[in-house]
Design a protein around this motif. Structure first.
Motif, PDB file in Angstrom:
ATOM      1  N   PRO A 133      -2.161  -4.711   0.784  1.00  0.00           N
ATOM      2  CA  PRO A 133      -1.938  -4.384   1.977  1.00  0.00           C
ATOM      3  C   PRO A 133      -0.810  -4.984   2.661  1.00  0.00           C
ATOM      4  O   PRO A 133      -0.437  -6.004   2.281  1.00  0.00           O
ATOM      5  CB  PRO A 133      -3.278  -4.465   2.455  1.00  0.00           C
ATOM      6  CG  PRO A 133      -3.735  -5.625   1.729  1.00  0.00           C
ATOM      7  CD  PRO A 133      -3.212  -5.195   0.301  1.00  0.00           C
ATOM      8  N   PRO A 134      -0.540  -4.452   3.780  1.00  0.00           N
ATOM      9  CA  PRO A 134      -0.779  -3.103   4.309  1.00  0.00           C
ATOM     10  C   PRO A 134       0.008  -1.911   4.045  1.00  0.00           C
ATOM     11  O   PRO A 134      -0.349  -0.838   4.570  1.00  0.00           O
ATOM     12  CB  PRO A 134      -0.474  -3.557   5.861  1.00  0.00           C
ATOM     13  CG  PRO A 134       0.799  -4.112   5.877  1.00  0.00           C
ATOM     14  CD  PRO A 134       0.603  -5.225   4.585  1.00  0.00           C
ATOM     15  N   THR A 135       0.944  -1.999   3.277  1.00  0.00           N
ATOM     16  CA  THR A 135       1.614  -0.726   2.791  1.00  0.00           C
ATOM     17  C   THR A 135       1.363  -0.073   1.443  1.00  0.00           C
ATOM     18  O   THR A 135       1.813   1.035   1.431  1.00  0.00           O
ATOM     19  CB  THR A 135       3.272  -1.212   2.846  1.00  0.00           C
ATOM     20  OG1 THR A 135       3.249  -2.235   1.842  1.00  0.00           O
ATOM     21  CG2 THR A 135       3.849  -1.610   3.895  1.00  0.00           C
ATOM     22  N   ARG A 136       0.813  -0.691   0.606  1.00  0.00           N
ATOM     23  CA  ARG A 136       0.405  -0.035  -0.509  1.00  0.00           C
ATOM     24  C   ARG A 136      -1.132   0.591  -0.447  1.00  0.00           C
ATOM     25  O   ARG A 136      -1.837   0.159   0.505  1.00  0.00           O
ATOM     26  CB  ARG A 136       0.571  -1.129  -1.737  1.00  0.00           C
ATOM     27  CG  ARG A 136       2.070  -1.067  -2.353  1.00  0.00           C
ATOM     28  CD  ARG A 136       2.982  -1.875  -1.435  1.00  0.00           C
ATOM     29  NE  ARG A 136       4.295  -2.291  -2.429  1.00  0.00           N
ATOM     30  CZ  ARG A 136       5.274  -2.811  -1.569  1.00  0.00           C
ATOM     31  NH1 ARG A 136       5.025  -3.399  -0.447  1.00  0.00           N
ATOM     32  NH2 ARG A 136       6.250  -3.091  -2.279  1.00  0.00           N
ATOM     33  N   GLU A 137      -1.741   0.823  -1.639  1.00  0.00           N
ATOM     34  CA  GLU A 137      -2.915   1.497  -1.538  1.00  0.00           C
ATOM     35  C   GLU A 137      -3.938   0.412  -2.167  1.00  0.00           C
ATOM     36  O   GLU A 137      -5.154   1.049  -2.125  1.00  0.00           O
ATOM     37  CB  GLU A 137      -2.867   2.766  -2.639  1.00  0.00           C
ATOM     38  CG  GLU A 137      -1.991   3.696  -2.269  1.00  0.00           C
ATOM     39  CD  GLU A 137      -2.297   4.585  -1.075  1.00  0.00           C
ATOM     40  OE1 GLU A 137      -3.570   4.954  -0.936  1.00  0.00           O
ATOM     41  OE2 GLU A 137      -1.745   4.398  -0.185  1.00  0.00           O
ATOM     42  N   LEU A 138      -3.716  -0.608  -2.375  1.00  0.00           N
ATOM     43  CA  LEU A 138      -4.911  -1.445  -2.537  1.00  0.00           C
ATOM     44  C   LEU A 138      -5.153  -2.329  -1.225  1.00  0.00           C
ATOM     45  O   LEU A 138      -4.543  -3.058  -0.545  1.00  0.00           O
ATOM     46  CB  LEU A 138      -4.688  -2.640  -3.402  1.00  0.00           C
ATOM     47  CG  LEU A 138      -5.585  -3.571  -4.004  1.00  0.00           C
ATOM     48  CD1 LEU A 138      -6.726  -2.720  -4.896  1.00  0.00           C
ATOM     49  CD2 LEU A 138      -5.071  -4.700  -4.861  1.00  0.00           C
TER      50      LEU A 138
END
Length: 609
Positions: free
Chosen positions: A489-494
């Motif tokens: 986080p905060p931009t990826r999917e985990l």
């Protein structure tokens, strides 16, 4: 239970103790052990750290850290290592390896299951590069090992030397290869084997993989040519540094077409064990020589933008040559850019000159200007302003004038200007970089002080500074557990919830969001405390003067430069919010500092036993 392995090179002995603190891993664990053993020995060890969840074959967990005392800055330095290293530590049931003292002769260390340790005499490898040294080891030693090796710059103890793991995963900055060199340590070999993964953990990875196509950022990292290429393709004046930060955009960048790289992508495989993100690619000419062609994230931005060289073949040669030589991409690139600006030895845009100089530094490392590998030793009072560094550590090729939050945190960060220290401003800027800012990112970042409208990349307003501090603490928390920020986080999917779920599934222990973020604060506190102990001056927490004097001339941040008073005010705001003095020294009476002291004392008791 995992163990801490302590190796004494002088006496060729080892010891170990149980590691029961499951929430303390990678960057935090490495810092803690560096700090304690520094006091015990009167000298700093070098630490290779994993942790309780690091190395499990799952999304974002192929992360280990190397932590040491930098010959470039005089303070702490750390480097994140992807690939198989974390899995190898886990296979050996090791949370960390502490390497102390200096060997009497040049040596390789081989570590096998059951903590069987062999010390192998390798004086014959002095002056040999990474590829030659690893080839010798593999021809003489049976088994599957992850090798951490130094080349000739490391043999000579030069401050620009890297430790290269598995031929293509180097320490990025800080001169950690010089630490191996001064200890006469040529190779550390860690046995590698299969690590089991539970169904619950695998389900989290499988679900992540399904979400990759729906996120432009994760998709760009997943698809070829991968994450090492994208910063060059859009160019982005004010974001990507050009010609040693003296211009806004290089002609080599405007001519660049990432689709032309696709034919050079040789292997699309998962180098990070169990992680479906598959960011890293082998990109090279002809028959690829193992992992040495894995594209380092700074290599292409340095080559095409900072050096202004349009030669694609030269870019791949530059990337691979740094891996093979064991020289930091950033140190080599920054020196070349410095020479292009200040001397006749190098010119921006000249591939032949750049590769000729790089080759000479490989063959005879002491021809590196200054003779020590330290960037500042190559400067004079007349040209020192052209050397792009923070605390003596090379600046990565991202421009602080257009990404002022990143610039601020790079300046303050105790371990120097890591480009992956915090999420970059452009991911929160709907006005200047709408193509990079998603509403879902802004929504996920609200808890860290990011407004729904985002913020401008090119300012240092108080609310933005505090938000960047919170984001820094978030990424520091991931660096404390062993979670890759390129999946997180905060931009990826985990998400944070996924990380906490992974932690619980692997350790059977509970960790809530508040405690998770506290780990990030704890790691930063520990590193700043170490720097204060070894007397790293707060005056070094700054940026090169060019960013305060010369504005960007084009692009969304046209006319912008960093205001010196705003920058100093922003630093003081970060210090105050962190519980530090106005000179950046932890004062010792905060909850964070008290917890670090408690943890430090608990671990010291175990070491003393």
């Amino acid at each position: 239970m995992q163990k801490i392995l302590v190796i004494d090179l002088l006496n060729r002995t080892s010891s170990n103790f149980d590691w029961e603190f499951s929430e303390v891993g990678t960057g935090l664990l490495g810092t803690l052990l560096l700090d304690i053993f520094h006091d015990i020995d009167g000298d700093s060890p070098i630490v290779i750290a994993g942790g309780a969840i690091s190395g499990v074959p799952a999304v974002g967990l192929a992360v280990a850290y190397v932590v040491g005392h930098s010959p470039q800055s005089g303070g702490i330095v750390e480097s994140k290592i992807e690939g198989r290293l974390a899995s190898s530590l886990r296979y050996l049931d090791l949370a960390a390896i502490v390497i102390r003292n200096i060997s009497r002769n040049r040596v390789a260390i081989k570590i096998r299951t059951g903590l069987k340790i062999d010390f192998i005499e390798v004086e014959n490898l002095f002056g040999h590069n990474i590829r030659e040294s690893n080839s010798w080891f593999r021809s003489h030693e049976e088994g599957n090992f992850v090798l951490g090796t130094v080349g000739t710059p490391g043999d000579y103890g030069l401050a620009n030397a890297s430790i290269v793991f598995d031929d293509g995963f180097p320490t990025s900055s800080g001169g950690l290869g010089a630490d191996f060199g001064k200890r006469l340590l040529k190779i550390i070999a860690l046995e590698f084997g299969q690590v089991d993964v539970s169904a619950d953990v695998k389900a989290i990875s499988d679900a992540y993989e399904i979400r990759i196509p729906g996120n432009p950022l994760t998709l760009s990292e997943y698809k070829s040519p991968g994450m090492g290429v994208w910063p060059v393709d859009p160019g982005l004046p004010g974001y990507l540094g050009a010609h040693n930060f003296t211009t806004d955009i290089s002609p080599a960048v405007t001519q660049f077409d990432s689709s032309k790289i696709l034919s050079f992508v040789h292997v699309e495989q998962n180098f990070c064990v169990g992680c479906p993100q598959s960011c890293l690619k082998r990109i090279g000419l002809g028959e690829v020589n193992g992992n040495s062609s894995i594209l380092h994230q700074q290599a292409f931005p340095i080559w095409f933008s900072q050096l202004g060289i349009a030669d694609v073949n030269g870019a791949m040669t530059f990337n691979e040559s740094c891996h093979v030589a064991g020289i930091e991409h950033a140190s080599a690139g920054n020196m070349l850019a410095f020479l292009a600006q200040t001397s006749k030895e190098m010119e921006f845009g000249d591939s032949k000159l750049a590769l000729r100089l790089l080759n000479s530094w490989q063959i005879n490392p002491k021809t590196f200007p200054g003779g020590t590998g330290k960037l500042l030793d190559a400067t004079t009072s007349e040209n020192a302003s052209a050397m792009m560094h923070v605390k003596g550590i090379p600046m990565p090729p991202w421009d602080p004038r257009g990404t002022q939050g990143l610039g601020l945190i790079m300046a303050i960060n105790p371990s120097g200007p890591r480009y992956d220290v915090v999420e970059h401003d452009i991911d929160f800027d709907l006005t200047n970089y709408p193509a990079f800012t998603r509403e879902s990112t802004l929504s996920a970042s609200k808890k860290y002080g990011i407004p729904s409208t985002g913020f401008s990349s090119d300012n240092l307003g108080a609310s933005k500074v505090l938000a960047m501090l919170s984001l820094w603490q978030l990424w520091s928390a991931m660096d404390s557990l062993g979670v890759c920020t390129y999946a997180g986080p905060p931009t990826r999917e985990l998400t944070e919830s996924h990380i906490l779920e992974l932690f619980h599934s692997i350790t059977s222990s509970s960790l809530d969001l508040e405690k998770f973020l506290f780990l990030g604060k704890l790691r930063i506190e520990a590193q700043q405390s170490f720097n204060s102990k070894v007397k790293v001056s707060e005056k070094l927490n700054t940026l090169p003067q060019i960013f305060f004097d010369q504005p960007i001339k084009s692009g969304p941040s046209e006319g912008k430069k960093i205001d010196r008073q705003e920058f100093e005010d922003a630093k003081q705001l970060v210090y105050e919010a962190s519980g530090w003095s106005n000179r950046g020294v932890p004062v010792g009476n905060t909850m964070v500092s008290k917890e670090y002291l408690r943890l430090r004392n608990l671990v010291k008791v175990r070491i003393d036993k």
